[in-house]
Design an enzyme around this catalytic site. Structure first.
Site, short mmCIF file in Angstrom:
data_model
loop_
_atom_site.label_atom_id
_atom_site.label_comp_id
_atom_site.label_asym_id
_atom_site.label_seq_id
_atom_site.Cartn_x
_atom_site.Cartn_y
_atom_site.Cartn_z
N ASP A 218 -75.84 -0.29 45.55
CA ASP A 218 -74.97 0.71 45.27
C ASP A 218 -75.30 1.74 44.24
O ASP A 218 -74.57 2.16 43.42
CB ASP A 218 -73.48 0.39 45.20
CG ASP A 218 -72.44 1.61 45.58
OD1 ASP A 218 -72.94 2.67 46.01
OD2 ASP A 218 -71.17 1.30 45.28
N GLY B 236 -68.53 10.06 51.34
CA GLY B 236 -68.16 9.26 52.64
C GLY B 236 -69.29 8.05 52.75
O GLY B 236 -69.09 7.55 53.94
N ASN C 104 -72.34 5.90 35.45
CA ASN C 104 -71.95 6.32 36.78
C ASN C 104 -71.81 7.93 36.63
O ASN C 104 -72.61 8.47 36.25
CB ASN C 104 -70.58 5.51 37.34
CG ASN C 104 -70.32 5.36 38.68
OD1 ASN C 104 -70.24 6.28 39.45
ND2 ASN C 104 -70.68 4.22 39.10
#
Lengths: 539, 206
Positions: A296, A185, A382
């Site tokens: 990110d 989140g 990732n």
């Protein structure tokens, strides 16, 4: 009677055996099963099954397909226990299948709260099992226990507020009698945590805040009360070293993602790996890959543990291919940085100081007009599982090569339940698959890259046209399985990268392959689109 | 059919007002199997009225006068129900799991299952007997089947998948393995047991 039935009858004791933690800890002793997300607690995604070889992989053929009733991405890695496969139909339906035929034994449907919100898909990456109980995290931040034999829920523990952006998307990790998970989140300004729960009751046993609050070590790396919305998600399953009794977890980005102005400081423990005492959750050590991240670059990767000879002496190593484009070797006993080297193009740093902290290149930060950064927002890799083969000694990474983003920052106000990003990255490579691909190679492409983990040197590359979100599986017979967004599922020679076999599965592959055997026959499973495909050698 | 979505009890997960139910019928529930329906208000209200009438009918049905605590003791003791049935983490998985039987079956239906177990066997509770070419017989509760295979859970709680081509016999059992409790329990004991079973609503969800 059928060979399978005879076998099952003969194996009665084995079939009924519960999955003890000892079985999980030594999962390599029973390669016919796949007992935890990455195969074993060391998370190498490497199988000792060797029926499929570079010489016969071309004879692989489809055995069965199970089509999920879901249009979400199918990211789960199945578990297989003694001929029964367990997986998740996104977002949170648990399914038990016959591993040899794909026929359904049972499905348990879970309806997440309408309040749930996830940044990047209503997905789930898999289950954990202990005893006769399956464990699943849900996109509305519940941890649930389900009877593995009949698909009935046993307990349901809400561990975060879905209306604030808390969710669970990764497969839980079992350590002893506890179920360990971490919340996601970070794109909603949550305050992340990793927690362990009693496997029998669901009661919380310990909690480690990935964003330290007042009085907790690392809190000084946050200013302006930014820790309250600091993010620090957990997106993939951690690992466990029984000798050290440490569990390792990669932690996600700080919030807001692309504008670091509201959160001066290093922002621990975002973009870090933490080593936690598995009994208490106490921090043993940490290493931060990307201090004060604005790209990110969350450490959303599986920690890969290996005991190897390192520069002349045996050492307990953690290998880590990070979203920030660098491959690391870390001493997993004490967190000492051993080496770091780019495995894709990197322009945000140009080396490390003596403590292993990356040295930033001035000006390479998001700006209002946009700054071009390599690797781009989805990273050099990732969440897709890498693989380490102890047989070849190579480390295999699914990479986005030649990939960049133009990072544009903006000022966002935090509002509970809303995305809190602070900017927009732009790239020629779309976040989701488009029906056609017109990109030039220098605008980004997918590749499986094999590197020597002791030097970081690239040994070979298998290049695709579109990018890849597929994990990697290697076998003791030196076959490597992976795929890509184009929908191809590949078998490569793990020693050379040579293509051995491929199948076009139509849908994008966004999961990690796994392997198991039933009745002495080796199977390989992979999901693509919204279906699960299982292959074996032609009989 | 959505598993677990019993609409006859007058209690709904997403709303409990008539207006809310109308909205769900018309707009569906995003992210679930409940689709939107292009119905005008009066038609959606008619459906809501029907759902309410079912709940009222259930409420005015058999009154369960028993003692649920005593019923639990009967379930675990004299009734020996756990030898086939499971509640929560206890009991056998060979028979139907009863952990949320009170949320899916009504008192009268449960009582009838106790007294006349063969009267109505739900399709998901059917038992089969398979005999392999080697003569080995397996009896279990059917979980699934197709033209080539059969899936079941057997008496040892094993999830099995059988190849039809390698079976010499496959049949559905006409009689339920469940014994009739009409004469095994007194009416009071049966009422207690029904009361206990009606109280089983599944796990609490926060």
């Amino acid at each position: 009677m059928t060979m399978r039935l005879v076998l099952l009858t003969a194996m009665c004791g084995t079939v009924s055996a519960q999955v003890t933690f000892d079985r999980i800890l030594h999962a390599e002793r029973e390669p016919q099963n796949w007992l935890t997300y990455s195969g074993t607690p060391l998370s190498q995604r490497y199988t000792l099954l060797n029926q499929i070889t570079p010489a016969n992989a071309a004879n692989m053929e489809l055995q069965w397909v199970w089509q999920a009733r879901s249009l979400e991405k199918f990211e789960a890695t199945p578990l297989v226990v003694d001929g029964v496969m367990y997986t998740v139909q996104a977002p949170n339906d648990v399914v038990a299948l016959d591993a040899a035929t794909g026929r359904v034994f049972w499905i348990w449907s879970y309806i997440p709260s309408q309040e749930s919100r996830v940044c990047c898909g209503r997905v789930n990456r898999g289950l954990a099992i202990l005893g006769d109980t399956l464990y699943m995290g849900t996109i509305d931040a519940h941890l649930v226990a389900i009877d593995a034999k009949n698909g009935k829920p046993l307990w349901d523990n809400r561990i975060g507020k879905p209306e604030s952006g808390y969710s669970l998307t990764h497969a839980p990790l079992i350590v002893k009698d506890k179920v360990i998970v971490g919340v996601a989140g970070g794109e909603y300004g949550i305050r992340g945590f990793i927690a362990a729960y009693d496997a029998k009751t669901g009661a919380e046993a310990w909690r480690f805040n990935t964003i330290p609050g007042p009085g907790e070590a690392g809190h000084e790396t946050w200013l302006n009360d930014a820790w309250k919305t600091g993010g620090g998600s957990i997106w993939v399953t951690g690992s466990y070293d029984a000798d050290l009794n440490l569990t390792y977890w990669g932690i996600g980005n700080p919030g807001p993602d692309w504008n670091g102005d509201p959160r001066p400081g290093d922002n621990l423990y975002t973009d870090s790996v933490v080593a936690l005492d598995a009994d208490t959750g106490k921090l043993k050590w940490h290493y931060q890959f990307s201090p004060h991240d604005e790209f990110d670059y969350d450490s959303v990767e599986v920690p890969v543990l290996a005991d190897v000879e390192w520069r002349g002496a045996p050492r307990k190593i953690m290998y880590w291919a990070n979203r920030n484009g660098l491959f690391y070797a870390i001493d997993r006993e004490n967190g000492q940085f051993l080496s770091g080297k780019p495995f894709v193009e990197v322009n945000w740093m140009n080396g490390f100081d003596e403590r292993g902290r990356p040295m930033r290149i001035p000006g390479k930060v998001p700006s209002t007009e946009g700054t071009l950064i390599y690797p781009g927002n989805q990273g050099g890799t990732n969440w897709y599982s890498p693989s380490f083969s102890s047989h070849t000694g190579l480390f295999y990474i699914s990479t986005w090569a030649g990939y960049s983003s133009l990072y544009v920052k903006r000022v966002d106000e935090y509002k509970e339940g809303n995305q809190y990003n602070g900017g927009t990255p732009r790239s020629p490579v779309p976040f989701t698959r488009s029906s056609q691909n017109f990109r030039k190679a220098d605008e980004g492409y997918g590749a499986v890259r094999a590197i020597d983990p002791k030097t970081g040197e690239r040994k070979w590359e298998f290049r695709m046209s579109d990018i890849t979100e597929a994990g990697i599986l290697t076998t003791a017979s030196d076959v490597l399985f992976s795929g890509g967004r184009e929908g191809y599922f590949y078998a490569l020679d793990a020693r050379s990268g040579a293509l051995l076999w491929k199948a076009n599965l139509g849908g994008s592959i966004s999961a990690g392959p796994m392997s198991y055997s039933v009745g002495g026959r080796q199977y390989v499973s992979i999901s693509a689109g919204n279906s699960l495909f299982t292959f074996a050698l032609r009989q | 059919m959505v598993p677990g979505a019993d609409l006859a009890h007058g209690k709904f997960r997403h709303t409990n007002t008539d207006a809310g139910l109308v909205q769900i019928i018309q707009k569906g529930i995003p992210g679930t199997a409940m689709p939107p329906h292009n119905l005008p208000d009066f038609r959606a209200m008619t459906i809501v009225a029907f759902l309410r009438s079912m709940a009222e009918k259930q409420g005015s049905g058999v009154v369960v006068p028993g003692d649920a605590a005593k019923g639990k003791a009967i379930f675990e003791g004299k009734g020996n129900c756990g030898i086939c049935h499971r509640v929560g983490a206890s009991g056998s998985r060979v028979g139907p799991d009863l952990s949320e039987i009170g949320a899916t079956r009504r008192a009268a239906e449960i009582d009838r299952s106790l007294t006349e177990p063969d009267a109505e066997v739900l399709p998901q509770n059917r038992y089969v007997r398979a005999v392999g070419k080697d003569g080995v017989a397996i009896v279990g509760r059917l979980l699934n089947q197709d033209g080539f295979t059969v899936q079941l859970i057997d008496s040892k709680e094993r999830l099995l998948s059988l190849n039809r081509a390698e079976l010499k016999q496959f049949e559905f059992l006409e009689k339920s393995p469940m014994p009739a409790y009409k004469d095994r329990l007194t009416p009071e004991e049966r009422a207690d047991l029904v009361s206990y079973l009606v109280s089983l609503k599944g796990i609490a969800r926060q």
